[in-house]
Design a protein around this motif. Structure first.
Motif, PDB file in Angstrom:
ATOM      1  N   CYS A 194      -6.278   9.661   7.054  1.00 61.03           N
ATOM      2  CA  CYS A 194      -5.093  10.364   6.578  1.00 61.03           C
ATOM      3  C   CYS A 194      -4.952  10.178   5.065  1.00 61.03           C
ATOM      4  N   ASP A 195      -4.705  11.286   4.356  1.00 61.87           N
ATOM      5  CA  ASP A 195      -4.631  11.241   2.892  1.00 61.87           C
ATOM      6  C   ASP A 195      -3.204  11.144   2.369  1.00 61.87           C
ATOM      7  N   CYS A 196      -2.254  10.946   3.276  1.00 63.52           N
ATOM      8  CA  CYS A 196      -0.873  10.922   2.814  1.00 63.52           C
ATOM      9  C   CYS A 196      -0.686   9.781   1.810  1.00 63.52           C
ATOM     10  N   GLY A 197      -0.112  10.116   0.657  1.00 63.91           N
ATOM     11  CA  GLY A 197       0.095   9.103  -0.370  1.00 63.91           C
ATOM     12  C   GLY A 197      -0.985   9.083  -1.436  1.00 63.91           C
ATOM     13  N   ASP A 198      -2.069   9.859  -1.221  1.00 59.39           N
ATOM     14  CA  ASP A 198      -3.165   9.855  -2.204  1.00 59.39           C
ATOM     15  C   ASP A 198      -3.036  11.084  -3.097  1.00 59.39           C
ATOM     16  N   SER A 199      -2.552  10.873  -4.319  1.00 58.30           N
ATOM     17  CA  SER A 199      -2.240  12.038  -5.154  1.00 58.30           C
ATOM     18  C   SER A 199      -3.495  12.672  -5.744  1.00 58.30           C
ATOM     19  N   SER A 200      -4.677  12.040  -5.568  1.00 59.24           N
ATOM     20  CA  SER A 200      -5.884  12.707  -6.086  1.00 59.24           C
ATOM     21  C   SER A 200      -6.347  13.789  -5.122  1.00 59.24           C
ATOM     22  N   VAL A 201      -5.838  13.765  -3.884  1.00 52.58           N
ATOM     23  CA  VAL A 201      -6.299  14.709  -2.873  1.00 52.58           C
ATOM     24  C   VAL A 201      -5.219  15.721  -2.503  1.00 52.58           C
ATOM     25  N   ALA A 232      -5.666  16.384  13.960  1.00 56.03           N
ATOM     26  CA  ALA A 232      -5.074  16.148  12.642  1.00 56.03           C
ATOM     27  C   ALA A 232      -4.597  17.479  12.069  1.00 56.03           C
ATOM     28  N   TYR A 233      -4.013  17.418  10.869  1.00 56.79           N
ATOM     29  CA  TYR A 233      -3.473  18.632  10.246  1.00 56.79           C
ATOM     30  C   TYR A 233      -4.060  18.800   8.856  1.00 56.79           C
ATOM     31  N   ARG A 234      -4.112  20.062   8.430  1.00 52.75           N
ATOM     32  CA  ARG A 234      -4.548  20.334   7.060  1.00 52.75           C
ATOM     33  C   ARG A 234      -3.581  21.353   6.480  1.00 52.75           C
ATOM     34  N   CYS A 235      -2.994  21.020   5.330  1.00 52.35           N
ATOM     35  CA  CYS A 235      -2.052  21.954   4.713  1.00 52.35           C
ATOM     36  C   CYS A 235      -2.666  22.443   3.409  1.00 52.35           C
ATOM     37  N   ALA A 290       0.841  -1.209   0.000  1.00 54.00           N
ATOM     38  CA  ALA A 290       0.000   0.000   0.000  1.00 54.00           C
ATOM     39  C   ALA A 290       0.867   1.246   0.000  1.00 54.00           C
ATOM     40  N   THR A 291       0.478   2.218  -0.792  1.00 53.05           N
ATOM     41  CA  THR A 291       1.232   3.482  -0.813  1.00 53.05           C
ATOM     42  C   THR A 291       0.489   4.551  -0.036  1.00 53.05           C
ATOM     43  N   LEU A 292      -0.714   4.224   0.458  1.00 53.66           N
ATOM     44  CA  LEU A 292      -1.491   5.218   1.197  1.00 53.66           C
ATOM     45  C   LEU A 292      -1.320   4.997   2.689  1.00 53.66           C
ATOM     46  N   CYS A 293      -1.466   6.067   3.453  1.00 51.88           N
ATOM     47  CA  CYS A 293      -1.431   5.898   4.909  1.00 51.88           C
ATOM     48  C   CYS A 293      -2.789   5.356   5.354  1.00 51.88           C
ATOM     49  N   GLY A 294      -3.857   6.118   5.044  1.00 48.94           N
ATOM     50  CA  GLY A 294      -5.199   5.613   5.306  1.00 48.94           C
ATOM     51  C   GLY A 294      -5.552   5.438   6.770  1.00 48.94           C
ATOM     52  N   LEU A 295      -4.745   5.990   7.683  1.00 49.38           N
ATOM     53  CA  LEU A 295      -5.063   5.858   9.102  1.00 49.38           C
ATOM     54  C   LEU A 295      -6.438   6.481   9.365  1.00 49.38           C
ATOM     55  N   SER A 340      -6.655  15.910   4.756  1.00 49.21           N
ATOM     56  CA  SER A 340      -6.145  15.944   6.129  1.00 49.21           C
ATOM     57  C   SER A 340      -5.045  14.906   6.320  1.00 49.21           C
ATOM     58  N   LEU A 341      -4.168  15.196   7.298  1.00 52.22           N
ATOM     59  CA  LEU A 341      -3.017  14.315   7.556  1.00 52.22           C
ATOM     60  C   LEU A 341      -2.969  13.975   9.040  1.00 52.22           C
ATOM     61  N   CYS A 342      -2.522  12.757   9.342  1.00 51.14           N
ATOM     62  CA  CYS A 342      -2.315  12.441  10.755  1.00 51.14           C
ATOM     63  C   CYS A 342      -1.027  13.128  11.209  1.00 51.14           C
ATOM     64  N   ALA A 343      -0.879  13.256  12.526  1.00 50.57           N
ATOM     65  CA  ALA A 343       0.277  14.006  13.051  1.00 50.57           C
ATOM     66  C   ALA A 343       1.591  13.386  12.597  1.00 50.57           C
TER      67      ALA A 343
END
Length: 1860
Positions: free
Chosen positions: A128-135, A88-91, A75-80, A101-104
């Motif tokens: 967590c959306d880390c790793g999802d390039s559509s978002v 959580a964080y939003r950049c 898996a390349t996504l975090c998906g937590l 959004s991203l987990c800490a």
């Protein structure tokens, strides 16, 4: 087989089964299934799960199996997945979708420095959306998810996962059977809900198992996906046919499932039959067919929900609409084809249990699953929403639905796919319609009987609780995707359904004005109405608008506009609207109008469409302007208090309508729509409509009196102001008429900043942003910041130590005030009317400060941006006769001082004239040449304002009441026959007779409107029926003219607008002939004709500017102005203006006289007061300074005089009527927290860092007293140390005095006062009557005879021996109170009571140190420790040394002198046994008492162990009252000797063995010379004496060797001795200053401090005082032989040393030096604290606290308000504040970034020491921006803690009831 397997150990059974299964014959699979049949029974869950785990692992341990599977995770996504309240964080810099959004962990591992990010608390949960390039952009991925690509991971070996593939279907089936079994239909009542909860609890282990599997990574997830989405597996297993073992159970299950499915359609089957009937009747149109009109009974009976609802709604009948949707499949019962679908179905049925939601979301990183799940979700969408409407816990359920949907619909590709394949848009719109249909009622707008429109009822729970939110939120989310929005805009059926949906909100929440009594019950439904319009109508609209930006999409815009117009037409028909709005009702909700306006604006602005092609006919435009205009008029009525009987909520609506979150979806489109109407309709019609709608038509008459049928007199002025202001806004506002986004943002920003300085976050809040997050300008973006820095200056936060904490503010730049301040924009954007005034005040301040203008300025006039050519017609309003007549009439009325006129009205009139002159029509021909026929009106010839300005009007006919002054005049003959009311003179009479039809007086406003409306309607329809329809309705509006007591009078006017303006100039300036056109004085001065130079000024400036413009624009005007001024110039003034002038002059004169009168009165009052004071008191009034100095300075008169702040009398304090100081007693542990090192301790932010309390002053003193008590006599121990380092009592005063009897009556009055006070009177708390400082006791002032001090002889005349003898004798006297024979007086009683207060201030544990509690020794110790603590604290407030000297501010207000009297009085009651008197042992050689007296009694504490400062206080306080200074000096000298000896003894312990020997020998050589003043001799002697007792042997081994790293030189020894002695010299000097009132000297360098204090205390012989180098030994003066005394003292130590050899060193080494008290050192970035502490578990209860807090004094981590850590009803923070700070606690709340201070039984929110980059606090971390330590604020906090001033400085205290 299964039975035999069950008996075996699980792991071996699993291994053998795995081996069997890998054979091809399939017998193993059969065995496995048999085993599972017997294991997966409905009982024994835990056992079953153990089996499953072992079987999957196939003989391995489950943990090893997990590790092996994880190795294949691709898996390349975090998906937590997280749930609500997770941080959580939003950049925004990295996000593509606004929901990203991203987990800490991922956030901290990514690169986001300098990005626009924030931390937030998740409301509904997320992933967590880390790793999802559509978002999000790949640059924002963390290292872990950036690097992983599936290519380098090996594929999964088959046998590893083989068992899982066989077992998982059965596990999932077990889950589904469990869910089927536990569900019972229908869920009503709490019992059934409890059953559901129970089912869910039993299921927990199963779901947890599945969750664990999802966390194993991609390999396991793909197998789960295969099982969940496979149709065949589901078919085989779900119906229960294949299950042999538990046939009946599985079958029963299946039946339950089928029955549960029945209710899953959107509309139940009975409802469907009814709606189809309605469908046929409705035919094609499906807009507003009322169910109620067809067959109400039939519907009622079939719809149970409706009947339930009916009682709740009250009298408003619910209405059902037919549901003619295109697609019946949306309505149908669900059919399931795989496990996933059924699991989702049950998840919905059970109302989204958190565990299930998390499991379903944990699977999302698997792409196949994501697609399958999204389709399943869409398939169940209608069912989900139906369940939501019926749910009791709709809030929780909403959050969980959105938790899922936001993960699915944020992905554009996925959203597009389901839109195309699963009709997502149709489903959503249909469900929305269905949802709203359940709460429709009949609209009462306009014509109640014939109204066929239905609207939502805002009182329904669906709207009130915002239940529709998840659905609307999803809808907005998918519309943000270009492809989906495009599809929506192209689908005409969808658009039509959507417009139907929007029309449900059109006209909701109708307000009817209460005319008689106040409404009983104020409905709060307006919140729901505004929220619904914003969320359900406006936000989707903004979403669609973002996709209509370019020319290519103009067709979409056309379509929307067309459907809007159709829907509006239908609406007008449905409410039966013709041309007049019904009176006294208003709705703020016109979403159809606003949709139309916004799409129109977009079309013109971005797509260059032709405006006329999008506009309807004139009649429709007339209808469209009515309701928005009605809102504007109603706003004015509400602000004029005409709706006051409707309660506060109507004001709330008016404010919400213009509030920043709503204004650009409500008032802005409304005003834009009115601007469009104004630009296309006939201007006269429009202007007259405005004045009629504002109900001020009757006011606009030239007569001085009038009757108004529709408005009370008191409202006339504000309504007229409202009407004119509205016109000015309408003509000035350019938001949709051609301003660019930049300009709009700039003007919004300027308007907000002009109202008041703003913080950055407030500005973000107040600038209306496009509500759709995808719309380009994101607040906080670079764009916003650059604009802000262009218009505003940043004011960094200020810190007044005594004031409130300021935030960083932005304030407008000077040139913004100068050139951009626009009062019109400010008026438009103010929610509170006072903000307009505030902006004007600030503007005035700016003008005064820069010297531009000193008077009272008028709002500055601003030139407007150019109009978009499409809207050029708007300016015709300024050039229409109706407006000019109104302007003329108002100018006339103001110049004649008619009632109800105001400066604001004049200001707006001038504004309109100036706007007209600035926007002249292109063909500016001098229109005076036109013939008679051109005139349709008797007032003005043409419509151009430039020509109408100089047009003179001679006579006017008015209708006035018979009482009016105008009636008596004789009319000129020429006008007698004329019927029109405004006549210009005989010249035109003939022309006018032709026009009798047009009654040209101002009532013609109404008539004019009627006529125009008639013409348009006739032109449009050519249909007579409609016209007859209009007439009767208007008749009731013409009432004003028919009232009988009106009569006609003719007024001679002979004025033009120009002449009226010049008169007004005279009036405003208060001078006759004040205006003279300057171009007559100076023909060359055309340069001065630039009117915009005079922007700033008052009314006269405005008039001058207009006259200049008029002269420039037209030759004729210039001549008229000159002529008028020449006429006025002769000395004989015209009557009219003279009266006005006289009035103005009178006014000024009256003001002057009033001022003089006031001065006279004040002077008289002052002198009277003075004489009263003198006669009443009959004594000298003392210096004000003396009262503050509390009798410590020497005065000439015999007694100190005090002022009582209650009764105001002055006098001495006497025995019978004592005066007291207002004091605040508080327990303090500040000094106990001092440490040795000057570096403050750091707050721990990782597990490695810790803080240990061992090295604090409080702990050190505790250890010392315990050690002493172990070996020595208790009573002696208690006089050898001071206590109170922790929990000591600090006494402070504000310096004000009062009689104690006055104070008692004051307290009594406070007790009877019912007002809520922030302090507790029962605990003796009060505020000083004079300065309001917090206090809780009164300290009696001791009557002091001042003359004795001055008559004392200088102290050095007697020898030390003589003085010692005198002190001896005084000690012999019994310490009775010396002043009076009978000791019980009021004074002594008060002294006792204040002592009680002092004792009760602190807790018992801080007083009782003795072995026998409550012993007199304890009290004695406590009392002198109070004195010690107050001296030490004063020292700490002075910065720890006395270099500055002088009487600092603290001494000025010090009450130590009086406190010492009180303590002395009590301490003298104790008798010190002469045998143990330390004085004797200090001053003479005593015989060694035979140690064999009494073996069991412990010895006295040796003098070398005793604390010298404590001895000093004991000796001073037990002396008889009048202590002479010479005696004090004598005591200090004697004690200094002891101190010096202690210093040397301490040093000797620190030497190494060799050094000791060396010093011992070198000292012996010097013994001959002046031995008692040489430290070498003394050192050598002490080393010798102490060596006898083998003292040094114990110490040499361990601890001391650490100290002796350096080699000791004579210099370093001298320095050490001085440092050792300094603390004693400092406290003694302070004591001397308080006792005798001498000022302290000061010195420049710290090195000089020792010598300075030694000479101040009289220790240095005068011969040495001048020398630079002061030697500590030269201060010694021994009463007897030094070496003998020292030997005696050392003997005490050595004799007792045998019993405690290991403690000897600790007791001998005293170190009095402590660093100043300080708080912990905090990290620079708040995130450091937050990340470590917000999820840290509590030490006591091991849970993560809901509100974690940190003590900033000692770093302890506590639960705020935590019930878990409560002890005897005290919560942890309160408990800690008592243990750590004796009742004072300073806590940092981790989740809020604020500090709370607990003081005793009260607490206050102190503020935050962490600010963001804009200098702002972020309480509760709502904005989540990075926060940085503000060291100035932290200093202030520390300062308040050290000086104990929390109570005085912080104002907002409240009781905490031990609950923190």
């Amino acid at each position: 087989m299964a039975v035999s397997l069950l008996r075996r150990d699980k792991r071996s059974a699993a291994a053998s089964l795995k081996a069997e299964c890998s054979r091809p014959d399939g017998r193993g699979v059969q065995h496995l299934n048999d085993l599972l049949d017997s294991v997966l029974r409905p009982v024994a869950e835990a056992e079953a799960i153990e089996w499953c785990k072992c079987l999957m692992a196939g003989g391995e341990s489950f943990d090893d199996f997990c590790k092996m599977v994880r190795a294949y995770d691709n898996a390349t996504l975090c998906g937590l997945v997280w749930t609500a309240n997770f941080v959580a964080y939003r950049c925004r810099t990295c996000g593509i979708s606004p929901c990203m959004s991203l987990c800490a962990e991922c956030f901290n591992a990514g690169e986001h420095t300098g990005h626009d990010f924030n931390m937030f608390r998740s409301q509904a949960g997320g992933a967590c959306d880390c790793g999802d390039s559509s978002v999000m952009r790949e640059s924002g991925f963390c290292k872990r998810h950036r690097s992983t690509t599936s290519s380098n991971i090996p594929s999964v070996p088959n046998e590893l996962m083989m068992m899982s593939e066989h077992i998982l279907p059965r596990v999932i089936l077990r889950l589904i059977q469990h869910l089927r079994d536990g569900y019972s239909e229908p869920v009503t009542g709490p019992a059934a809900e409890r059953d559901l909860q129970k089912t869910l609890q039993q299921m927990e282990p199963l779901i947890s198992l599945l969750e664990d599997l999802t966390k194993m990574g991609g390999a396991m997830r793909s197998i789960l996906t295969r099982v969940l989405a496979n149709h065949q597996i589901y078919k085989d297993l779900s119906s229960g046919d294949l299950c042999t073992g538990e046939k009946t159970f599985a079958k029963k299950n299946y039946e339950k499932y089928l029955s549960a499915l029945k209710g899953s359609g959107l509309v139940s089957s009975e409802e469907r039959s009814v709606t189809s009937v309605l469908d046929q009747m409705a035919g094609a149109s499906n807009v507003t067919i009322l169910g109620a009109t067809v067959g109400t009974g039939q519907i009622d009976s079939s719809d149970e929900e409706e009947q339930e609802g009916n009682q709740g709604v009250g009298k408003q009948k619910r209405v059902k609409l037919c549901s003619s949707t295109k697609d019946p499949s949306i309505m149908d019962i669900l059919k399931h084809k795989c496990f996933l679908e059924e699991i989702l179905f049950w998840t919905v049925k059970y109302e989204f249990p958190q565990k299930m939601v998390t499991f379903l979301l944990n699977m999302l990183p698997d792409q196949d699953y994501k697609i399958a799940f999204t389709k399943t979700f869409v398939q169940h969408y209608a069912f989900i929403m139906k369940t939501l409407i019926k749910s009791h816990e709709s809030d929780t359920m909403s959050n969980r639905i959105v938790h899922i949907s936001v993960q699915l619909f944020s992905n554009e590709e996925l959203a597009r796919q389901v839109t195309e394949e699963c009709q997502l848009l149709e489903i959503m719109v249909t469900v929305l319609l269905y949802m709203m249909e359940s709460c429709l009622i009949k609209s009462e707008l306009q014509d109640e009987e014939n109204n066929f429109h239905v609207v939502v009822n805002c009182g329904e729970p669906l709207l009130k609780n915002n239940t529709y939110w998840p659905l609307v939120s999803d809808f907005i989310n998918i519309l943000s995707h270009q492809s989906v929005a495009k599809r929506f805009l192209e689908d005409q059926g969808l658009l039509q359904m959507w417009m139907n949906f929007v029309s449900f909100f059109q006209g909701m929440n109708l307000n009817k004005r209460e005319l008689n009594e106040h409404v009983e019950f104020e409905s709060q439904t307006y919140y729901a109405a505004f929220a619904a319009e914003l969320e359900a109508c406006a936000q989707p609209m903004w979403g669609l608008l973002t996709h209509c930006k370019i020319r290519e999409t103009q067709e979409h815009t056309r379509t929307v506009v067309r459907y809007c117009l159709d829907a509006l037409q239908d609406w007008f028909d449905a409410i039966n609207f013709v041309d007049e709005p019904a009176p006294n009702q208003v709705t703020f909700h016109l979403p159809l109008h606003r949709y139309y306006a916004m799409f129109l604006s977009k079309a013109i602005r971005c797509q260059q469409l032709d405006l006329d092609s999008l506009l309807p006919d004139q009649e429709m435009l007339m209808k469209m302007m009515v309701h928005p205009l009605q809102i504007q008029a109603s706003l004015s009525e509400i602000h004029s208090n005409m709706w006051v009987r409707n309660g506060l909520q109507i004001k709330g609506q008016a404010m919400t309508y213009v509030q920043s979150h709503f204004c650009n979806s409500m008032i802005d489109p409304d005003i834009f729509l009115l601007q469009v109407c104004a630009s296309r309709l006939d201007p006269d019609y429009f202007v007259s409509s405005v004045f009629e709608r504002f109900k001020v038509v009757d006011v606009l008459t030239m007569a001085s009196q009038h009757q108004n049928a529709v408005l009370d007199t008191e409202h006339e002025r504000s309504m007229l102001e409202g009407a004119l202001t509205f016109l000015v806004i309408l003509l000035s506002l350019r938001i949709h008429l051609g301003m660019s986004d930049d300009e709009i943002l700039r003007s919004e920003m300027v308007a907000q900043l002009c109202m008041s300085d703003r913080t950055h976050s407030t500005l973000l809040e107040l600038i209306p942003e496009n509500p759709n997050p995808k719309s380009g300008i994101i607040p906080g973006s670079y764009y916003f910041e650059t604009m802000l820095s262009a218009v505003a200056d940043f004011k960094a936060p200020v810190f007044e130590p005594g004031g409130s904490m300021q935030q960083g503010m932005y304030t407008p730049k000077a040139d913004v005030w100068n050139q951009e301040f626009d009062p019109i924009m400010v008026i438009l954007r103010t929610v509170y009317r006072r903000d307009v005034q505030s902006a004007m005040d600030r503007y005035m301040g700016f003008l005064k400060q820069t010297g531009k203008f000193c008077g009272n300025p008028w709002p500055p006039y601003r030139e407007r941006a150019s109009l978009n050519p499409s809207y050029k017609g708007l300016m015709r309003i300024l050039h229409c006769k109706t407006l000019h007549i109104v302007l003329f009439t108002l100018l006339y009325k103001i110049s004649m001082d008619h009632q109800n006129m105001s400066e604001h009205i004049l200001c707006m009139v001038l504004y309109l004239i100036e706007l007209g002159l600035d926007n002249l029509p292109e063909e500016t021909v001098e229109e005076e040449m036109f013939g008679e026929e051109q005139c349709s009106d008797s007032w003005f010839h043409g419509t151009n304002i430039a020509t109408n300005l100089h047009h003179v009007i001679n006579y006017v006919r008015v209708r006035v009441p018979e009482t009016a002054p105008e009636v008596s005049r004789e009319p000129p003959a020429s006008t007698s026959s004329d019927t029109s009311s405004f006549v210009q003179g005989s010249r035109r009479a003939t022309a006018l007779n032709r026009e009798n039809s047009n009654t040209a007086q101002v009532f013609s406003l109404v008539a004019e409107r009627r006529r125009k409306f008639q013409e348009i309607i006739n032109r449009n329809s050519g249909n007579a029926i409609q016209t007859t329809d209009v007439r009767p309705k208007t008749s009731k509006w013409t009432a004003p003219s028919s009232t009988p007591q009106l009569t006609t009078a003719i007024l001679e006017v002979r004025e033009s607008m120009l002449s009226l303006l010049i008169k007004l100039h005279h009036k405003l300036s208060g001078k006759q002939n004040s205006y003279y056109p300057f171009w007559l004085e100076d023909s060359e001065s055309t340069s001065r004709l630039d009117p915009m130079k005079q922007i700033h000024g008052d009314g006269t400036t405005a008039v001058e500017r207009i006259l200049i413009k008029a002269a420039v624009r037209s030759r004729q005007n210039k001549c008229s102005i000159e002529e008028i001024c020449r006429k006025v110039a002769p000395p004989v003034p015209p009557k009219k203006s003279s009266s006005a002038d006289k009035k103005a002059l009178d006014k000024e004169e009256r003001r002057q006289k009033a001022r003089e009168r006031q001065q006279k009165l004040l002077a008289e009052f002052a002198s009277r007061q003075k004489s009263f004071m003198e006669t009443a008191m009959d004594i000298e009034s003392p210096d004000s300074d003396v009262a503050m100095d509390i009798g410590s300075s020497e005065q000439q008169d015999s007694e100190t005089v005090y002022d009582c702040v209650i009764c105001g009398q002055s006098g001495p304090s006497t025995q019978e009527r004592p005066t007291g100081l207002v004091i605040l007693l508080q327990a303090s542990s500040v000094l106990g927290h001092r440490r040795r090192s000057t570096e403050p301790k750091k707050l721990p932010t990782s597990d490695e860092e810790q803080i240990y309390p061992e090295d604090t002053c409080g702990t050190a003193h505790d250890i010392r007293i315990t050690d002493l008590q172990q070996y020595f006599k208790d009573s002696s121990c208690l006089q050898s140390v001071s206590i109170g380092w922790e929990g000591g009592v600090y006494v402070q005063t504000c310096g004000h005095t009062l009689h104690i009897d006055c104070h008692k009556s004051y307290m009594e009055s406070l007790r009877n006062d019912q007002v809520l006070q922030s302090f507790s009177v029962d605990k003796g708390e009060f505020t000083c009557p004079l300065c309001r400082q917090f206090a809780n006791s009164v300290l009696p002032c001791y009557p002091e005879k001042s003359e004795e001090k001055s008559t004392w002889p200088p102290y050095n005349s007697k020898t030390l021996q003589a003085l010692i003898r005198e002190v001896d004798e005084q000690q012999e006297q019994l310490g009775m109170f010396p002043v009076s024979i009978s000791p019980v007086t009021n004074l002594s009683k008060e002294m006792e009571s204040v002592m009680k207060d002092i004792r009760s201030t602190t807790q018992k544990k801080y007083i009782d140190y003795g072995k026998t509690p409550g012993s007199p020794d304890n009290d004695f110790l406590f009392m002198y420790s109070v004195a010690r603590l107050n001296l030490e604290l004063e020292l700490a407030h002075r910065g720890g040394n006395l270099c500055l000297g002088g009487a600092s501010a603290t001494t000025k207000r010090s009450c130590l002198n009086q406190l010492l009297h009180v303590l002395a009085m009590h301490m003298r009651l104790f008798r010190i046994d002469s045998a143990y008197n330390p004085w004797t042992r200090l001053t003479r050689l005593t015989q060694v008492i035979d140690s064999g007296i009494c073996d069991d009694e412990k010895p006295e504490v040796p003098l070398l162990y005793r604390d010298v400062s404590s001895l000093l206080l004991i000796l001073v306080l037990t002396m008889p009252q009048e202590l002479h200074k010479e005696h004090f000096t004598c005591i200090v000298k004697v004690l200094y000797n002891l101190l010096y000896t202690q210093a040397i003894a301490t040093l000797s312990v620190r030497f190494s063995e060799e050094e000791r020997t060396a010093w011992k020998n070198s000292g012996k050589l010097k013994i001959m010379c002046n031995s008692d003043k040489s430290w070498e001799v003394l050192l050598s002697h002490i080393i010798g004496e102490l060596s006898k007792g083998k003292l040094y042997c114990a110490s040499d081994t361990d601890q001391v060797s650490m100290l002796s790293t350096s080699v000791w030189s004579p210099q370093s020894i001298e320095y050490s001795i001085q440092q050792f002695c300094l603390p004693f010299l400092r406290t003694t000097s302070l004591l001397q200053q308080h006792l005798f009132g001498d000022d302290l000297p000061s010195c420049q360098r710290t090195e000089e401090e020792f010598g300075m204090l030694a000479s101040y205390l009289g220790l240095l012989p005068s011969s040495l005082q001048s020398s630079d180098e002061v030697n500590s030994s030269s201060c010694l003066e021994w009463p007897v032989d030094a070496l003998d005394v020292i030997s005696q003292w050392c003997l005490d130590v050595t004799t007792s040393a045998e019993s405690h050899s290991e403690q000897v060193m600790n007791l001998l080494v005293q170190d009095p030096q402590w660093a100043l008290p300080c708080l912990l050192q905090l990290p620079e970035n708040y995130n450091t604290i937050f990340q470590y502490y917000h999820c840290k578990a509590c030490v006591h209860c091991s849970k993560v606290p809901k509100d974690p807090a940190l003590c900033l004094v000692c770093g302890t981590f506590v639960c705020l308000k935590g019930q878990c850590c409560k002890q005897q009803s005290y919560c942890e923070c309160v408990l800690h504040s008592q243990n750590c700070g004796a009742g004072t606690g300073i806590f940092l709340l981790i989740n809020a970034s604020v500090i709370i201070v607990i003081r005793g039984h009260r607490f206050c929110l102190w503020g935050s020491v962490y600010l963001d980059t804009h200098g702002e606090e972020d309480r509760d971390l709502r904005r989540g921006k990075p926060l940085y330590l503000c060291s100035e604020r932290y200093k202030v906090l520390e300062q308040q803690w050290v000086t104990h001033t929390f109570d005085h400085i912080n104002k907002r205290w409240g009781p905490h009831y031990n609950g923190l």
